[in-house]
Design an enzyme around this catalytic site. Sequence first.
Site, PDB file in Angstrom:
ATOM      1  N   GLY A  11      35.572  12.771 -15.560  1.00  0.00           N
ATOM      2  CA  GLY A  11      35.075  14.093 -15.158  1.00  0.00           C
ATOM      3  C   GLY A  11      36.224  14.901 -14.599  1.00  0.00           C
ATOM      4  O   GLY A  11      36.704  14.623 -13.492  1.00  0.00           O
ATOM      5  N   MET A  15      36.588  19.405  -9.116  1.00  0.00           N
ATOM      6  CA  MET A  15      36.762  18.352  -8.113  1.00  0.00           C
ATOM      7  C   MET A  15      37.461  17.126  -8.705  1.00  0.00           C
ATOM      8  O   MET A  15      38.364  16.561  -8.088  1.00  0.00           O
ATOM      9  CB  MET A  15      35.405  17.946  -7.513  1.00  0.00           C
ATOM     10  CG  MET A  15      34.761  19.010  -6.649  1.00  0.00           C
ATOM     11  SD  MET A  15      35.711  19.386  -5.151  1.00  0.00           S
ATOM     12  CE  MET A  15      35.312  17.972  -4.112  1.00  0.00           C
ATOM     13  N   GLY A  16      37.025  16.714  -9.898  1.00  0.00           N
ATOM     14  CA  GLY A  16      37.610  15.536 -10.529  1.00  0.00           C
ATOM     15  C   GLY A  16      39.086  15.736 -10.827  1.00  0.00           C
ATOM     16  O   GLY A  16      39.922  14.853 -10.600  1.00  0.00           O
ATOM     17  N   ASN A 104      28.032  14.815  -5.611  1.00  0.00           N
ATOM     18  CA  ASN A 104      27.077  15.105  -4.539  1.00  0.00           C
ATOM     19  C   ASN A 104      25.720  14.515  -4.866  1.00  0.00           C
ATOM     20  O   ASN A 104      24.725  15.228  -4.950  1.00  0.00           O
ATOM     21  CB  ASN A 104      26.938  16.625  -4.389  1.00  0.00           C
ATOM     22  CG  ASN A 104      27.656  17.121  -3.147  1.00  0.00           C
ATOM     23  OD1 ASN A 104      27.886  16.359  -2.211  1.00  0.00           O
ATOM     24  ND2 ASN A 104      28.012  18.388  -3.142  1.00  0.00           N
ATOM     25  N   SER A 130      34.126  15.726   0.913  1.00  0.00           N
ATOM     26  CA  SER A 130      34.012  17.112   1.374  1.00  0.00           C
ATOM     27  C   SER A 130      35.380  17.741   1.561  1.00  0.00           C
ATOM     28  O   SER A 130      36.337  17.065   1.922  1.00  0.00           O
ATOM     29  CB  SER A 130      33.251  17.174   2.692  1.00  0.00           C
ATOM     30  OG  SER A 130      33.268  18.502   3.172  1.00  0.00           O
ATOM     31  N   LYS A 185      27.022  12.566   3.891  1.00  0.00           N
ATOM     32  CA  LYS A 185      27.563  13.780   3.261  1.00  0.00           C
ATOM     33  C   LYS A 185      26.485  14.867   3.190  1.00  0.00           C
ATOM     34  O   LYS A 185      26.763  16.056   3.425  1.00  0.00           O
ATOM     35  CB  LYS A 185      28.091  13.450   1.861  1.00  0.00           C
ATOM     36  CG  LYS A 185      28.487  14.670   1.022  1.00  0.00           C
ATOM     37  CD  LYS A 185      29.628  15.437   1.657  1.00  0.00           C
ATOM     38  CE  LYS A 185      30.157  16.638   0.933  1.00  0.00           C
ATOM     39  NZ  LYS A 185      29.464  17.299  -0.093  1.00  0.00           N
ATOM     40  N   HIS A 188      26.115  16.273   6.568  1.00  0.00           N
ATOM     41  CA  HIS A 188      27.302  17.115   6.781  1.00  0.00           C
ATOM     42  C   HIS A 188      27.037  18.518   6.229  1.00  0.00           C
ATOM     43  O   HIS A 188      27.292  19.524   6.876  1.00  0.00           O
ATOM     44  CB  HIS A 188      28.520  16.483   6.099  1.00  0.00           C
ATOM     45  CG  HIS A 188      29.670  17.428   5.899  1.00  0.00           C
ATOM     46  ND1 HIS A 188      29.672  18.388   4.895  1.00  0.00           N
ATOM     47  CD2 HIS A 188      30.825  17.584   6.559  1.00  0.00           C
ATOM     48  CE1 HIS A 188      30.778  19.102   4.973  1.00  0.00           C
ATOM     49  NE2 HIS A 188      31.499  18.620   5.973  1.00  0.00           N
ATOM     50  N   ASN A 189      26.508  18.584   5.034  1.00  0.00           N
ATOM     51  CA  ASN A 189      26.251  19.890   4.411  1.00  0.00           C
ATOM     52  C   ASN A 189      25.155  20.647   5.152  1.00  0.00           C
ATOM     53  O   ASN A 189      25.233  21.868   5.294  1.00  0.00           O
ATOM     54  CB  ASN A 189      25.875  19.717   2.939  1.00  0.00           C
ATOM     55  CG  ASN A 189      27.087  19.361   2.086  1.00  0.00           C
ATOM     56  OD1 ASN A 189      28.076  18.860   2.590  1.00  0.00           O
ATOM     57  ND2 ASN A 189      26.998  19.602   0.802  1.00  0.00           N
ATOM     58  N   GLU A 192      26.699  22.053   8.080  1.00  0.00           N
ATOM     59  CA  GLU A 192      27.536  23.174   7.610  1.00  0.00           C
ATOM     60  C   GLU A 192      26.688  24.453   7.470  1.00  0.00           C
ATOM     61  O   GLU A 192      27.111  25.536   7.884  1.00  0.00           O
ATOM     62  CB  GLU A 192      28.152  22.774   6.276  1.00  0.00           C
ATOM     63  CG  GLU A 192      29.056  23.794   5.643  1.00  0.00           C
ATOM     64  CD  GLU A 192      29.548  23.284   4.273  1.00  0.00           C
ATOM     65  OE1 GLU A 192      29.917  22.097   4.154  1.00  0.00           O
ATOM     66  OE2 GLU A 192      29.534  24.075   3.318  1.00  0.00           O
ATOM     67  N   ARG A 290      18.880  31.686   4.547  1.00  0.00           N
ATOM     68  CA  ARG A 290      19.460  32.003   3.231  1.00  0.00           C
ATOM     69  C   ARG A 290      18.355  32.406   2.264  1.00  0.00           C
ATOM     70  O   ARG A 290      18.480  33.399   1.538  1.00  0.00           O
ATOM     71  CB  ARG A 290      20.216  30.793   2.669  1.00  0.00           C
ATOM     72  CG  ARG A 290      21.500  30.506   3.398  1.00  0.00           C
ATOM     73  CD  ARG A 290      22.405  29.663   2.510  1.00  0.00           C
ATOM     74  NE  ARG A 290      23.478  29.048   3.278  1.00  0.00           N
ATOM     75  CZ  ARG A 290      24.454  28.334   2.745  1.00  0.00           C
ATOM     76  NH1 ARG A 290      24.486  28.131   1.439  1.00  0.00           N
ATOM     77  NH2 ARG A 290      25.389  27.795   3.498  1.00  0.00           N
ATOM     78  N   HIS A 455      -9.063  11.796  15.956  1.00  0.00           N
ATOM     79  CA  HIS A 455      -7.774  11.169  15.652  1.00  0.00           C
ATOM     80  C   HIS A 455      -7.243  10.316  16.800  1.00  0.00           C
ATOM     81  O   HIS A 455      -6.161   9.756  16.672  1.00  0.00           O
ATOM     82  CB  HIS A 455      -6.749  12.249  15.261  1.00  0.00           C
ATOM     83  CG  HIS A 455      -7.058  12.886  13.940  1.00  0.00           C
ATOM     84  ND1 HIS A 455      -7.259  12.156  12.798  1.00  0.00           N
ATOM     85  CD2 HIS A 455      -7.228  14.187  13.580  1.00  0.00           C
ATOM     86  CE1 HIS A 455      -7.533  12.978  11.783  1.00  0.00           C
ATOM     87  NE2 HIS A 455      -7.523  14.217  12.244  1.00  0.00           N
TER      88      HIS A 455
HETATM   89  P1  ATR Z   1      32.716  20.662 -10.374  1.00  0.00           P
HETATM   90  O1  ATR Z   1      31.702  20.925  -9.298  1.00  0.00           O
HETATM   91  O2  ATR Z   1      33.776  19.715  -9.974  1.00  0.00           O
HETATM   92  O3  ATR Z   1      33.274  21.913 -10.987  1.00  0.00           O
HETATM   93  P2  ATR Z   1      30.485  19.574 -11.893  1.00  0.00           P
HETATM   94  O4  ATR Z   1      29.750  20.784 -12.388  1.00  0.00           O
HETATM   95  O5  ATR Z   1      29.895  18.809 -10.770  1.00  0.00           O
HETATM   96  O6  ATR Z   1      31.988  19.961 -11.607  1.00  0.00           O
HETATM   97  O7  ATR Z   1      30.705  18.571 -13.120  1.00  0.00           O
HETATM   98  C1  ATR Z   1      31.225  18.969 -14.324  1.00  0.00           C
HETATM   99  C2  ATR Z   1      31.765  17.739 -15.000  1.00  0.00           C
HETATM  100  O8  ATR Z   1      30.670  16.903 -15.365  1.00  0.00           O
HETATM  101  C3  ATR Z   1      32.516  18.054 -16.274  1.00  0.00           C
HETATM  102  O9  ATR Z   1      33.604  17.159 -16.338  1.00  0.00           O
HETATM  103  C4  ATR Z   1      31.498  17.763 -17.351  1.00  0.00           C
HETATM  104  O10 ATR Z   1      32.032  17.409 -18.601  1.00  0.00           O
HETATM  105  P3  ATR Z   1      32.353  18.544 -19.697  1.00  0.00           P
HETATM  106  O11 ATR Z   1      33.715  19.045 -19.385  1.00  0.00           O
HETATM  107  O12 ATR Z   1      32.294  17.816 -20.989  1.00  0.00           O
HETATM  108  O13 ATR Z   1      31.286  19.607 -19.570  1.00  0.00           O
HETATM  109  C5  ATR Z   1      30.815  16.571 -16.746  1.00  0.00           C
HETATM  110  N1  ATR Z   1      29.513  16.298 -17.346  1.00  0.00           N
HETATM  111  C6  ATR Z   1      28.405  17.034 -17.228  1.00  0.00           C
HETATM  112  N2  ATR Z   1      27.377  16.450 -17.882  1.00  0.00           N
HETATM  113  C7  ATR Z   1      27.856  15.305 -18.422  1.00  0.00           C
HETATM  114  C8  ATR Z   1      27.291  14.247 -19.205  1.00  0.00           C
HETATM  115  N3  ATR Z   1      25.991  14.248 -19.516  1.00  0.00           N
HETATM  116  N4  ATR Z   1      28.102  13.241 -19.566  1.00  0.00           N
HETATM  117  C9  ATR Z   1      29.404  13.237 -19.222  1.00  0.00           C
HETATM  118  N5  ATR Z   1      29.996  14.186 -18.493  1.00  0.00           N
HETATM  119  C10 ATR Z   1      29.235  15.206 -18.079  1.00  0.00           C
END
Ligand code: ATR
Length: 480
Positions: A11, A15-16, A104, A130, A185, A188-189, A192, A290, A455
């Site tokens: 991924g 983030m990844g 998350n 986070s 986590k 935490h949110n 936040e 919100r 009750h």
């Molecule tokens: P971030 O918040 O980091 O921007 P995210 O929306 O949480 O990202 O996750 C997106 C990631 O999940 C992407 O790497 C996406 O792959 P693609 O680039 O091919 O879209 C991956 N992803 C989403 N659905 C997926 C699935 N069913 N199988 C594998 N990867 C998936």
Amino acid sequence: MDVSAQIGVVGLAVMGRNLARNLARHGYTVAVANRTPERTEAFIGDFGHEGAFVAAAGAQEMVAALERPRRLVVMVQAGQATDDVIAEYSRLLEPGDVIVDGGNAHFADTRRREAALRDAGIHFLGTGISGGEQGALKGPSIMPGGSPHAYRLLAPVLNDIAAIAPDGTPAVAHLGPDGAGHFVKMVHNGIEYADMQLIAEAYHLLRNSTDYEPRRIADVFRRWSEGRLNSYLIETTAEILAHRDAHTGLPFIDVLADAAEQKGTGRWTVQTALDLGVPVSAIAEAVFARSASAHTALREAASVLPGPARTILDERDAERLVAQVEQALYASKLVAYAQGFHQIQAASQVYGWNVNPAAVADVWRAGCIIRASFLDRVRDSFTAHPNLPGLLAHPSFARELGAAQLPWRLVVSHAARDGVPVPAMAAALAHYDTLRAPRLPAALTQAQRDFFGAHTYRRNDRPGTFHTRWDLDRSEELRG
Ligand code: ATR
């Protein structure tokens, strides 16, 4: 393909990608893969020069590239995508390998996944991360949950890539088994959300009741950030309020639509708190604030409703209000954190996690959005008084709340009088008063429940469970 990578990241969205770069910057050889291979190619093109990466075209190549026991970090969308990726990889992994879910995830999903993988001999570390995009790259706060063995397999890596607190310790700790990390986590949110809402209320009240321009309120926040309110969120607030819109030259804050959005972890916190029976009212009000802001048609229709005339304080009274708001903000923030910790401790009991609240405070001191100086004291307080329930009653916080309570009340009543909504601050104050009250009207609630629904109730003067036959004016003790 040669077995050459010490860790894999699946991924490569924001983030990844940044987590993979963070790992490589710390000397790890990182295998990377993504469902859409173009993203992997783009990643190697953009960042390949930063460290040692192995581009894997798919799951098979990824698994073949990893040293054993394999360590695979999954950084895809929470929910079905995470399940899909785990299913794809777990077929190829072997007993002893470990999957880290750094997304998350909802903690209940993490519990389910951990149990299923455990049956297959694969370790699973549900890990809250986070700090946003920059945190993932430069050092996030890391909240892992899973078996001690799984944690040991990842601990050196996590220690390397985590944020470093001012005292030199990394912002990572093993928080407990299965869903503990993702639960922490999530809370935490939730905190936040409350922290942000309380800051917004403080700003809004000052803006409404004084003639301070946003820039001047930015100075107020800057001053506050040098004291006990010192935190990332207060600092960023000062920056935002000082910012001018390049297009119009107006204060940036005045050109933004006032309808807030949310991704859902705050909502999960409140939903889970309801299930656990833990009052997280300040967090809940932040989530509702919100939602309320986003109901623009409802707000438009209600704009006909009358409110008090706006009164602007003179310079001296404005300064006095600033000092009072600092007290109210700090005290309310303490309540929001105390509610979050209560929720973590309640879940820890229900799920047998044995989460150490001092470790939670420790992990939140650096890298994450709610990082704040006062978390040092929260950590020390939980260490010094591990058996004292409720953070608010801890001696050093109780003292501060004692000093803050009068200005806090003045701020909430000032806001009510001037028609400025401060739902989170008011909820926090009500929570404070609820906890400290020698007697609550819950006795009347119980009487009502017994009256119309049989009750039952308990008494102060005798043990046991009672019911009153209200028609006969006769009270009886119930047995068994
Ligand atoms: P971030 O918040 O980091 O921007 P995210 O929306 O949480 O990202 O996750 C997106 C990631 O999940 C992407 O790497 C996406 O792959 P693609 O680039 O091919 O879209 C991956 N992803 C989403 N659905 C997926 C699935 N069913 N199988 C594998 N990867 C998936």
